[in-house]
Design a protein around this motif. Structure first.
Motif, PDB file in Angstrom:
ATOM      1  N   ASP A 181       0.936  -1.089  -0.035  1.00 37.17           N
ATOM      2  CA  ASP A 181      -0.040  -0.064  -0.029  1.00 37.17           C
ATOM      3  C   ASP A 181       0.722   1.223   0.049  1.00 37.17           C
ATOM      4  O   ASP A 181       0.633   2.209   0.685  1.00 37.17           O
ATOM      5  CB  ASP A 181      -0.982   0.027   1.227  1.00 37.17           C
ATOM      6  N   THR A 212       1.001  -4.276  -3.224  1.00 39.91           N
ATOM      7  CA  THR A 212      -0.381  -4.654  -2.900  1.00 39.91           C
ATOM      8  C   THR A 212      -1.221  -3.356  -2.344  1.00 39.91           C
ATOM      9  O   THR A 212      -0.218  -2.367  -1.906  1.00 39.91           O
ATOM     10  CB  THR A 212      -0.192  -5.524  -1.458  1.00 39.91           C
ATOM     11  N   GLY A 213      -2.363  -3.236  -2.390  1.00 36.25           N
ATOM     12  CA  GLY A 213      -3.220  -2.037  -2.091  1.00 36.25           C
ATOM     13  C   GLY A 213      -4.265  -2.373  -1.068  1.00 36.25           C
ATOM     14  O   GLY A 213      -4.827  -3.649  -1.020  1.00 36.25           O
ATOM     15  N   ALA A 215      -7.862  -1.715   0.034  1.00 38.91           N
ATOM     16  CA  ALA A 215      -9.189  -1.404  -0.397  1.00 38.91           C
ATOM     17  C   ALA A 215      -9.987  -0.619   0.554  1.00 38.91           C
ATOM     18  O   ALA A 215     -10.982   0.265  -0.038  1.00 38.91           O
ATOM     19  CB  ALA A 215      -9.941  -2.613  -1.103  1.00 38.91           C
ATOM     20  N   ASN A 220      -5.305   1.822  -2.331  1.00 41.65           N
ATOM     21  CA  ASN A 220      -5.443   0.714  -3.347  1.00 41.65           C
ATOM     22  C   ASN A 220      -5.743   1.426  -4.827  1.00 41.65           C
ATOM     23  O   ASN A 220      -5.166   0.899  -5.760  1.00 41.65           O
ATOM     24  CB  ASN A 220      -6.661  -0.119  -3.101  1.00 41.65           C
ATOM     25  N   SER A 244      -4.914  -6.805  -4.487  1.00 40.93           N
ATOM     26  CA  SER A 244      -5.565  -5.991  -3.544  1.00 40.93           C
ATOM     27  C   SER A 244      -6.201  -6.664  -2.535  1.00 40.93           C
ATOM     28  O   SER A 244      -6.473  -8.109  -2.563  1.00 40.93           O
ATOM     29  CB  SER A 244      -6.984  -5.371  -4.443  1.00 40.93           C
ATOM     30  N   ILE A 252      -2.435  -3.696   6.088  1.00 40.57           N
ATOM     31  CA  ILE A 252      -1.878  -4.132   4.723  1.00 40.57           C
ATOM     32  C   ILE A 252      -0.618  -5.073   4.997  1.00 40.57           C
ATOM     33  O   ILE A 252      -0.697  -5.980   4.202  1.00 40.57           O
ATOM     34  CB  ILE A 252      -1.986  -3.140   3.696  1.00 40.57           C
TER      35      ILE A 252
END
Length: 266
Positions: A181, A212-213, A215, A220, A244, A252
């Motif tokens: 993130d 990676t994000g 959400a 994200n 995600s 995260i």
């Protein structure tokens, strides 16, 4: 003009408030009392490059003491004050034979991450890592220097990306970059400029990049947009994966790390 300034202010506020939120949600008390491996808490290193004393912690897997002739892959994790214990717990659960070195941002409440993890401070921080910190760790512990991973989340994720595309990053310094993130909406022009320069320089590397994000209340949308843009650059030698997770910004690292371990050790 006022609208543009307001937009910039909101982006900065989101980045800083996300980091504060992460601090509240990601903090975890230590020490962990029972592990199969060994943990060395509260070590420190004073950098002549940055002039800062960084606390750090080291985890050695269960196989380290049993295999005296073996060198082990290593993860250098930033913001250890928040993530180190969770990463150790994940490594223990999966019986991952990997060394984890968690380096804190600096003295508590120093806010050094806003200097070391962002432009232009990232280059001095990389110099500290490559010329001081890595040699210190890898002279003390049996590390496979061909299998290093750098991990960061939020501003730390921005740092990881800046390091990956730095002209001072040697092709073999890292095998994996974990950017969880990342605050890519902060200092976007600096990051894109660095990546464009890397892409046109003819530099070569062989790195697996995991983006990676978060959400929920995370970055994200910006991360996935950035991932698509980065993939379009088709930079040779960099394998990109973007995932995600249905978590908030503060969750995260824990959500991402278990899957990241599988990719590192396969």
């Amino acid at each position: 003009m006022k609208k543009e300034l307001l937009g910039i202010w909101l982006v900065c506020l989101l980045s800083f408030s996300s980091d504060i939120f992460a601090a509240k949600k990601m903090a975890i008390e230590y020490p962990i009392k029972e592990t199969q491996g060994q943990i060395f808490y509260n070590k420190s290193f004073t950098s002549t490059v940055t002039g800062v004393t960084y606390p750090y912690h080291v985890y050695l897997p269960s196989g380290y003491s049993k295999q005296s002739d073996k060198r082990f892959p290593i993860i250098y994790a930033t913001d250890a004050q928040w993530v180190f214990n969770k990463f150790v717990q994940d490594a223990e659960k999966s019986q991952a034979q990997i060394i984890i070195v968690g380096i804190e941002e600096g003295p508590r409440r120093s806010k050094r991450r806003r200097i070391d993890y962002t432009f232009p401070g990232v280059d001095r921080y990389l110099q500290f890592l490559s010329t001081e910190f890595f040699p210190n760790i890898e002279s003390e512990f049996r590390v496979d220097s061909q299998n290093r991973t750098l991990q960061g989340a939020s501003f730390g994720g921005l740092l990881a990306l800046a390091v990956l595309f730095s002209k001072d990053n040697s092709p073999t310094m890292f095998r994996h970059i974990l950017s969880f993130d990342p605050s890519v909406q902060y200092q976007t022009k600096h990051l894109q400029k660095r990546i464009n320069e890397f892409a046109t320089s003819g530099s070569s590397t062989q790195v697996n990049l995991l983006l990676t994000g978060a959400a929920k209340r995370g970055n994200n949308k910006a991360v996935m947009k950035f991932a698509s843009w980065l993939k379009s650059k088709e930079i040779k030698g960099i394998k990109i994966e973007a995932i995600s997770y249905d978590v908030n910004h503060g969750g995260i690292s824990h959500a991402s790390f278990s899957q990241a371990l599988q990719k590192i050790l396969k």
